[in-house]
Design an enzyme around this catalytic site. Structure first.
Site, PDB file in Angstrom:
ATOM      1  N   LYS A 155       0.838  -0.978   0.173  1.00 25.95           N
ATOM      2  CA  LYS A 155      -0.018   0.079   0.000  1.00 25.95           C
ATOM      3  C   LYS A 155       0.813   1.138  -0.013  1.00 25.95           C
ATOM      4  O   LYS A 155       1.956   1.411   0.665  1.00 25.95           O
ATOM      5  CB  LYS A 155      -0.986  -0.146   1.376  1.00 25.95           C
ATOM      6  CG  LYS A 155      -1.869   0.957   1.288  1.00 25.95           C
ATOM      7  CD  LYS A 155      -2.807   0.811   2.568  1.00 25.95           C
ATOM      8  CE  LYS A 155      -4.254   1.562   2.779  1.00 25.95           C
ATOM      9  NZ  LYS A 155      -4.974   1.341   3.893  1.00 25.95           N
ATOM     10  N   SER A 157      -9.939   1.040   2.185  1.00 29.90           N
ATOM     11  CA  SER A 157      -8.773   1.880   1.613  1.00 29.90           C
ATOM     12  C   SER A 157      -7.553   0.996   1.043  1.00 29.90           C
ATOM     13  O   SER A 157      -6.935   1.536   0.369  1.00 29.90           O
ATOM     14  CB  SER A 157      -8.307   2.785   2.680  1.00 29.90           C
ATOM     15  OG  SER A 157      -7.428   2.112   3.673  1.00 29.90           O
ATOM     16  N   SER A 198     -10.208  -1.522   6.629  1.00 31.70           N
ATOM     17  CA  SER A 198      -9.830  -1.103   5.326  1.00 31.70           C
ATOM     18  C   SER A 198      -8.913  -2.156   4.829  1.00 31.70           C
ATOM     19  O   SER A 198      -8.263  -2.086   3.596  1.00 31.70           O
ATOM     20  CB  SER A 198      -9.192   0.136   5.454  1.00 31.70           C
ATOM     21  OG  SER A 198      -8.213   0.370   6.597  1.00 31.70           O
TER      22      SER A 198
END
Length: 514
Positions: free
Chosen positions: A88, A184, A208
């Site tokens: 990420k 997310s 998330s």
């Protein structure tokens, strides 16, 4: 065009490692193959926008060549030696890795990190190749009201690999967990399901990591808070955020999950790590399953645990209990967890929720994160807000034209003592004197729920380990799964459940990418 040496959509990390050991595949070939898939479908082809940055080809191939030479000489750094991962876009990278850290925000697009995040350095030392950074909800979702999961000003809108047809020129916001990507860490989940890498890292404040993994047909797990280093990692809060892993199988997931633990956390595991728990059997595991949030009285039926409307038939969820029992498992279904002071799906203390504590803490952690850059232009939440105002055309393009969450954090009325007290009480009421007590009194080891369940918030409040397993596909092909919660320090029970689940239930169908 030559035939790829393996199928990127189905091949697991363990299978790749077996071929590396057998000498029928090299790390160079692995990296080349995944780079080809990214080039084919990230901005072209299916236009998934799952990756914000891809490491320079020459750098990752050079790293792969070095690891191949080490393997030839008998040096194997770890079970993930020579394998790629995507992470990420909230981990900081030293210049030599050729990657930037933007958190999806324009204000960080030109910043340069002083060094690798501690976890990134840990993975590099284990012989893992960082292939690139995954798109995400900008600022991990802590920017704007009604912002689409998986959208960022830098990366655009991440698309599920299960979506069909061309993307709209200006995507309509798809908010909530009904959005195709879920949360997310969307790019991390889509990247693995689309064959961009066999493994990925994400972060989670309140779902998330696990939500997008369930919507991508993956296994995922984030360990208890504090067992993975967050130094050099963007977070919304200090108290609730945690780092976790995604993979196609429980075995692959266990390899990555062990690799990211701090040395102190890894020392608490048995010699064989999580492998000792992965027996493939339900025997001795006591499972409590929450009432279904899927199906019920009419199309708008939702239970107190639900976050989204009905997404599949209730019979499928009910059938999970029967199948586990038929294979020797012990199940209590349905269990009912006391609401305690649960209000509006959020455990509160003196009217303060997880969200309000996180709003306050954001102002501190953003300064810590910015200090990791060389001579940063942005240092505070106020700096971010002002930058976005001055560059609204690119920082807040339609339809994402506000930054309400950032402003709320910047204007948090809490003091340090108020935030700390609220966290301690929320953590106690949801953990030690809440879920922990309930599980002990009812003699269950693990709690299972629908993958769209608010139980994930309890897990975050209690700092408990949490995971997800893929259960099936909807009629439109989109996957859905189950959410898992275990007490602090019992990540092994999550892997035990995953191992038995994989041996009992059929695999979900993968995406159809040409």
């Amino acid at each position: 065009m030559s035939t790829p040496p393996f199928d990127v959509l189905t091949t697991t990390a363990a299978e790749l490692q077996d071929r590396l050991k057998a000498g029928t595949l090299t790390s160079v070939e692995i990296i080349t193959t995944y780079l080809g898939q990214i080039e084919k479908h990230n901005h072209a082809g299916a236009k998934l926008n799952a990756m914000i940055n891809v490491a320079p080809r020459e750098l990752v191939l050079k790293a792969a060549e070095k690891l191949d030479r080490e393997r030839s000489s008998g040096k194997i750094r770890s079970p993930l030696h020579g394998l790629p991962i995507i992470v990420k876009d909230c981990f900081q990278f030293a210049p030599e890795l050729g990657l930037k850290t933007t958190v999806g925000a324009v204000c960080f697009a030109e910043e340069k990190a002083k060094k690798n995040a501690e976890l990134i350095e840990q993975l590099v030392e284990k012989g893992v190749i960082i292939l690139g950074t995954a798109n995400l909800s900008e600022f991990c979702g802590h920017k704007a009201e009604n912002m689409s999961p998986g959208w960022s000003a830098v990366g655009g809108q991440t698309r599920s690999a299960y979506e069909s047809g061309p993307p709209p020129e200006v995507p309509e916001p798809k908010t909530g967990l009904s959005a195709p990507c879920g949360g997310s860490s969307s790019g991390s989940a889509v990247g693995v399901s689309a064959g961009f890498a066999p493994l990925s890292l994400g972060t989670e404040t309140g779902g998330s990591l696990n939500y997008p993994a369930s919507k991508a047909g993956l296994y995922a797990m984030r360990p208890a808070h504090g067992s993975v280093s967050s130094e050099g990692v963007f977070r919304i809060s200090r108290s609730f955020d945690a780092i976790g892993s995604m993979a196609k199988t429980p075995y692959d997931l266990s390899l990555l999950a062990e690799s990211i633990l701090t040395p102190e956390a890894r020392a608490k595991l048995p010699e064989n790590g999580y492998q000792d728990a992965m027996t493939g059997s339900w025997e001795g595991l006591r499972i409590g399953i929450l009432p279904s949030t899927w199906g019920g009285e009419g199309p708008d039926h939702k239970s107190k645990w639900a976050t989204t409307p009905v997404i599949c038939k209730k019979e499928i969820y009910d059938g999970v209990t029967e199948k586990i029992k038929a294979n020797g498992g012990f199940v209590v279904y349905p269990i009912e967890i006391p609401e305690a002071v649960y209000s509006n799906n959020t455990l509160k203390y003196k009217g303060l929720s997880q969200r309000q504590v996180a709003d306050y803490e954001f102002n501190e952690v953003i300064q810590e994160f910015c200090d990791g850059f060389e001579d940063p232009k942005i240092r505070t939440s106020g700096d971010i807000i002002e930058y976005n105002k001055l560059h609204a055309e690119i920082a807040m393009p339609p339809p994402h034209t506000n930054q309400k969450d950032l402003i709320t954090s910047h204007n948090s009325p809490l003091s340090a003592n108020e935030a700390a007290e609220a966290y301690r009480e929320i953590n106690r009421k949801s953990g030690k004197d809440g879920m922990d007590m309930y599980m002990k009194e009812n003699n269950v080891d693990i709690i299972v729920a629908c993958s769209d369940c608010t139980l994930v918030i309890w897990a975050s409040n209690a700092a408990y380990p949490a995971g997800t397993v893929p259960l099936g596909n909807l009629e439109n092909g989109y996957p859905y799964g189950l959410f898992l919660l275990a007490r602090a320090g019992r990540e092994d029970l999550i892997f035990r459940f995953m191992s038995a689940f994989e041996a009992t239930f059929p695999k979900v169908k993968g995406p159809r990418l040409e």
